[in-house]
Design a protein around this motif. Structure first.
Motif: not given
Length: 204
Positions: A1-2, A5-10, A27-30, A80-83
């Protein structure tokens, strides 16, 4: 999910997969983990049991879980988030409905947010999450009515599963065509509710 969210924001993209997604995560430090981190003895046993029975392509009993969440903030913005852990016995690189926007996950401030669990192939074919929102937005159906109707359509394809839905007004509903679905909800007014079993389509 993190990472989503990074794909959406960055990034300018909606969906990344495979090596490109992993590179973006770095690249996003995840944090990334080795695939062995996901291995458990119980899931290995289940796979061996399925293979020994030779019943079909994969475990169509769908006994294993998806984790989903929907939310609405004080301004009526929905998310919404789904995993999912996947489907036992699936072919390598099979993609289910969970990451497919509009199938297993969808959010639209004009209608609501939906997270799904169930027969991934049928949920993709029906575009379940988007279809629920479209019925609410374009046909004026209630969240419960739309969810029940779309799951009935999935049933005509021999699919089963469930959905959680929240509207921009903060209304929450559940619908499912299985004997049970782990679920819960809470709101600003103090509602705290959980459930496992219940009638298909039940709100309680």
């Amino acid at each position: 999910v993190r990472l989503a969210r990074a794909v959406m924001d960055h990034s300018p993209h909606v969906l990344l997969a495979g090596a490109g997604a992993e590179e973006f995560a770095r690249e996003q430090g995840i944090e990334l983990v080795d695939p062995d981190w996901f291995a458990t003895e119980e899931r290995w046993r289940q796979l061996q049991e399925l293979k020994a029975k030779k019943l079909g392509w994969f475990d169509d009993g769908l006994k294993y879980g998806t984790v989903g969440a929907v939310a609405c903030d004080s301004h009526g913005h929905v998310a919404a988030a789904t995993s999912t852990g996947g489907l036992t016995g699936k072919r390598w690189n099979r993609i289910g409905d969970s990451p497919v926007i509009g199938a297993g996950t969808y959010a639209d401030d004009r209608a609501g947010a939906v997270s799904c669990t169930g027969s991934g192939e049928q949920f993709i074919r029906a575009g379940v999450a988007h279809e629920i929102c479209a019925r609410m937005r374009l046909a004026g159906e209630s969240a419960q009515g739309a969810a029940d109707a779309v799951l009935a359509e999935v049933g005509t394809m021999r699919g089963v599963g469930g959905v959680i839905v929240v509207t921009p007004a903060g209304e929450t509903v559940f619908a499912f065509t299985t004997p049970g679905m782990f679920r819960g909800r809470a709101d600003h007014a103090g509602l705290y509710e959980t459930g496992i079993f219940g009638m298909a389509g039940s709100k309680d």
